[in-house]
Design an enzyme around this catalytic site. Structure first.
Site, PDB file in Angstrom:
ATOM      1  N   HIS A  97       3.222  -7.557   1.818  1.00  0.00           N
ATOM      2  CA  HIS A  97       2.543  -8.495   2.702  1.00  0.00           C
ATOM      3  C   HIS A  97       1.502  -9.317   1.961  1.00  0.00           C
ATOM      4  O   HIS A  97       1.092  -8.958   0.851  1.00  0.00           O
ATOM      5  CB  HIS A  97       1.857  -7.747   3.858  1.00  0.00           C
ATOM      6  CG  HIS A  97       0.830  -6.760   3.379  1.00  0.00           C
ATOM      7  ND1 HIS A  97       1.168  -5.483   2.964  1.00  0.00           N
ATOM      8  CD2 HIS A  97      -0.510  -6.849   3.223  1.00  0.00           C
ATOM      9  CE1 HIS A  97       0.088  -4.831   2.597  1.00  0.00           C
ATOM     10  NE2 HIS A  97      -0.957  -5.641   2.736  1.00  0.00           N
ATOM     11  N   ARG A 123      -1.284  -4.670  -6.277  1.00  0.00           N
ATOM     12  CA  ARG A 123      -1.113  -6.122  -6.318  1.00  0.00           C
ATOM     13  C   ARG A 123       0.129  -6.457  -7.137  1.00  0.00           C
ATOM     14  O   ARG A 123       0.266  -6.017  -8.279  1.00  0.00           O
ATOM     15  CB  ARG A 123      -2.374  -6.763  -6.929  1.00  0.00           C
ATOM     16  CG  ARG A 123      -2.452  -8.265  -6.802  1.00  0.00           C
ATOM     17  CD  ARG A 123      -3.715  -8.808  -7.476  1.00  0.00           C
ATOM     18  NE  ARG A 123      -4.925  -8.322  -6.842  1.00  0.00           N
ATOM     19  CZ  ARG A 123      -5.938  -7.747  -7.494  1.00  0.00           C
ATOM     20  NH1 ARG A 123      -5.873  -7.568  -8.794  1.00  0.00           N
ATOM     21  NH2 ARG A 123      -6.999  -7.349  -6.843  1.00  0.00           N
ATOM     22  N   HIS A 160       0.840  -1.195   0.000  1.00  0.00           N
ATOM     23  CA  HIS A 160       0.000   0.000   0.000  1.00  0.00           C
ATOM     24  C   HIS A 160       0.880   1.252   0.000  1.00  0.00           C
ATOM     25  O   HIS A 160       1.973   1.260   0.582  1.00  0.00           O
ATOM     26  CB  HIS A 160      -0.910   0.022   1.227  1.00  0.00           C
ATOM     27  CG  HIS A 160      -1.727  -1.218   1.390  1.00  0.00           C
ATOM     28  ND1 HIS A 160      -2.619  -1.646   0.439  1.00  0.00           N
ATOM     29  CD2 HIS A 160      -1.775  -2.129   2.393  1.00  0.00           C
ATOM     30  CE1 HIS A 160      -3.194  -2.770   0.851  1.00  0.00           C
ATOM     31  NE2 HIS A 160      -2.696  -3.080   2.031  1.00  0.00           N
ATOM     32  N   GLU A 190      -1.780  -0.291   8.310  1.00  0.00           N
ATOM     33  CA  GLU A 190      -2.799  -1.139   8.920  1.00  0.00           C
ATOM     34  C   GLU A 190      -2.202  -2.033  10.000  1.00  0.00           C
ATOM     35  O   GLU A 190      -0.983  -2.162  10.125  1.00  0.00           O
ATOM     36  CB  GLU A 190      -3.486  -1.990   7.851  1.00  0.00           C
ATOM     37  CG  GLU A 190      -2.534  -2.888   7.087  1.00  0.00           C
ATOM     38  CD  GLU A 190      -3.167  -3.484   5.830  1.00  0.00           C
ATOM     39  OE1 GLU A 190      -4.316  -3.151   5.509  1.00  0.00           O
ATOM     40  OE2 GLU A 190      -2.497  -4.292   5.170  1.00  0.00           O
TER      41      GLU A 190
END
Length: 322
Positions: free
Chosen positions: A176, A196, A101, A118
């Site tokens: 991740h 992605r 991200h 996150e």
């Protein structure tokens, strides 16, 4: 104002499982539910109030209506009418794609949105479950590019076995991927921007390979081991009604696990709202002019102007503030 419950936003995904519906005790026949967005201000995916006089209003409506009374003075000054967090459950029946991200700076420039840092709390997992969390060691940009092209990226990733109660802090730029057989509670910035990198050659519902964002990912990925170990940031601390453990804290959120075994007092003041996510058991939430029962799988947003409130019961929950 009063503590708010919201209608869950259920997301059917290519990799979704069958755990979220029973976990939340929902009356639904949906299959392949990969995510339940519990509290969301993401545009076109805004949570809808499920209780009280404001039932039917969106979270965005609520922030515009109540401003700092809902989110807190500093948070309103910082984020305006945009609710700053997205809180969700994730059920991975299959491996998720390898992804990353963007940071705030890059997300603002490219997408006019927040970045995405996150935190994952492992609610449950099957034996042998694992996930990818950063790299085993630092690598070069040239090696990263080459491994993406020749499908050997997994060889240099940090593959971590997971256990119930593990905590992963995923700062923006950390590569991740959630592995199959894992149920996660996720606290993140209010962003749905994902790059992605690798997807095991899978195809989408249209029969075509899913889109990759390799060039964008190469610009933001930190080619090194993760910032933090996969564990709670603090040590368990006893209090009259149970045990508290700081899971993770950063500039975007502070998340604390509460093991409730009696009655405990909390205070939501002008600094921040409180988000409660019930993972096990149940509790009764009492505030100055009301009472509410919270059961396993439910989430509640306690407004910043609530003041003192109590939780009484037995169970596990996650408390998030800013």
């Amino acid at each position: 104002m009063y503590p708010l419950k919201f209608e869950p936003i259920l997301k059917q995904t290519l990799w979704g499982g069958d755990k979220i519906i029973p976990f939340k005790h929902l009356n639904s026949d949906l299959k392949g539910v990969g995510e339940s967005w519990e509290i969301s201000g993401v545009e076109n995916n805004e949570s809808v109030v499920a209780n009280g006089p404001d039932k039917g209003l969106t979270l965005a409506d609520m922030v515009r209506k109540y401003r700092e009374e809902l989110v807190g003075e500093a948070n309103y000054a910082r984020f305006g009418n945009k609710f700053p967090l997205l809180i969700k459950f994730i059920d991975a029946k299959q491996d998720l794609s390898i992804q990353v991200h963007p940071t705030d700076e890059l997300a603002k420039k490219r997408h006019n949105s927040m970045g995405k840092t996150e935190m994952w709390y492992i609610v449950d997992c099957e034996p042998g479950a694992y996930l990818y969390y950063g790299f085993q060691k630092e690598i070069s940009k040239a090696e990263f590019k080459e491994r993406i092209e020749n499908n050997t990226l997994l060889e240099v990733l940090n593959k971590v076995p997971v256990h119930k109660g593990d905590v992963f802090f995923i700062s923006a730029g950390t590569l991740h991927a959630i592995g199959k057989g894992i149920l996660i509670a996720e606290i993140q910035q209010n962003s749905n921007t994902t790059y992605r990198i690798y997807d095991y050659g899978r195809v989408g519902a249209d029969g075509k390979p899913r889109q990759l964002h390799v060039e964008k990912a190469q610009m933001v990925t930190r080619l090194a081991p993760p910032d933090r170990e996969p564990k709670s940031q603090g040590q368990p601390e006893r209090f009259p009604g149970g045990v508290r453990t700081l899971l993770s804290s950063c500039e975007y959120f502070t998340v604390t696990q509460i093991s409730l075994s009696g009655k405990e007092e909390f205070s939501a003041d002008h600094t921040s709202f409180h988000s409660l996510l019930m993972l096990e058991g149940e509790a009764v939430l009492s505030w100055s002019n009301g009472v509410m029962r919270i059961t396993k799988g439910e989430s509640v947003l306690v407004p910043a102007n609530t003041g003192r409130y109590t939780l009484e019961g037995k169970g596990e929950l996650v408390l998030t503030t800013i």
